[in-house]
Write a protein that holds these residues in place. Sequence first.
Motif, mmCIF file in Angstrom:
data_model
loop_
_atom_site.group_PDB
_atom_site.id
_atom_site.type_symbol
_atom_site.label_atom_id
_atom_site.label_comp_id
_atom_site.label_asym_id
_atom_site.label_seq_id
_atom_site.Cartn_x
_atom_site.Cartn_y
_atom_site.Cartn_z
ATOM 1 N N LEU A 27 18.338 51.562 48.605
ATOM 2 C CA LEU A 27 17.859 50.173 48.657
ATOM 3 C C LEU A 27 16.690 49.995 47.699
ATOM 4 N N ILE A 28 16.797 49.008 46.823
ATOM 5 C CA ILE A 28 15.717 48.693 45.890
ATOM 6 C C ILE A 28 14.999 47.432 46.383
ATOM 7 N N SER A 29 13.789 47.608 46.891
ATOM 8 C CA SER A 29 12.971 46.471 47.328
ATOM 9 C C SER A 29 11.667 46.510 46.530
ATOM 10 N N SER A 30 10.608 45.900 47.043
ATOM 11 C CA SER A 30 9.327 45.906 46.342
ATOM 12 C C SER A 30 8.255 46.500 47.237
ATOM 13 N N SER A 31 7.139 46.855 46.633
ATOM 14 C CA SER A 31 5.996 47.360 47.394
ATOM 15 C C SER A 31 4.923 46.295 47.566
ATOM 16 N N MET A 32 5.182 45.103 47.028
ATOM 17 C CA MET A 32 4.243 43.988 47.144
ATOM 18 C C MET A 32 4.937 42.790 47.783
ATOM 19 N N GLY A 33 4.164 41.983 48.470
ATOM 20 C CA GLY A 33 4.711 40.782 49.098
ATOM 21 C C GLY A 33 4.471 39.548 48.242
ATOM 22 N N LEU A 34 4.415 38.399 48.909
ATOM 23 C CA LEU A 34 4.193 37.105 48.252
ATOM 24 C C LEU A 34 5.224 36.837 47.154
ATOM 25 N N CYS A 35 6.479 37.210 47.430
ATOM 26 C CA CYS A 35 7.545 36.975 46.451
ATOM 27 C C CYS A 35 8.717 36.240 47.111
#
Length: 293
Positions: free
Chosen positions: A76-84
Amino acid sequence: MQSLENIKKRIKSVQTTSKITGAMKLIATANIRKQAKEYDKIASFCKDFYNVVKPLVSSTDDKQLNPKNENTLYVLISSSMGLCGAFNINITKYLIEKVKQNDRIIVFGKKGFSYLRSHGLDSKVLHTIEVSSKNISYLEILPTSAIIMDMFAKGQFGKIKMVYTKFINSMTFNPIEIQMLPFDKTLFHNEESTKKSLTSLDNTNDKNQVIEYESSKYEIFKSILPTFVTTIIYAGIIESQLCESGSRRNAMDTATKNAKELIDNLVLQFNRARQEKITQEINEIVAGGTANE
């Protein structure tokens, strides 16, 4: 109705938020320009790479690679930062709908893991790799791809799939999955385009050229598997980061517009409250003067 002082504080607070979201929008826009260039480079490389390895894939029996195991390992490719925006929620929901009881997951990006944990699926996660907001190095993925190859070779999983976000345009990003192992031959171009690509790479116009391999095709095929898996994951991360920045820019743009609209409403509310206060004071003065008469 709120006091004038409280309304002033709210206006100031929303104005500060608007400045922050506006700045984040500019940062995301700058990241998009930079990541779009990286995306173009890796897309071009993948196209040529797929063309080169297709003859090997086409001539190799999938049964030689496919263990007798129905379980799937998802990357799974997600992000390590929010607010997206809904970037992480959309891709994780997409995975949850597909994962089965005995399947397992390797997560790139701590936000994906957080969402899986909130749904009680953290026990299915074997590894979590934090993805930097900066450009990730190809070499950083090698240890993870080695782990994936080892588990597949030992027959722990019958399929290795990657779930990531595909870039459609600046406003549209769709969750998608591709099968890395055994090879999904739909990843490759048709036979004719492959022949043309190989001919151009060899700088010859001989359409009847036969490529000879010093080792067996299967041995060469096995030797390129780590490169193939690493390349797909790397390309998926680059494309997902582009989608992440695009989603963040859109989210910050919407937040900035909403903040400005809220400020306009608060200013209108402030003016009405002030007008009511002035009117009330005038009425009190008039009433006091009338009483004195």
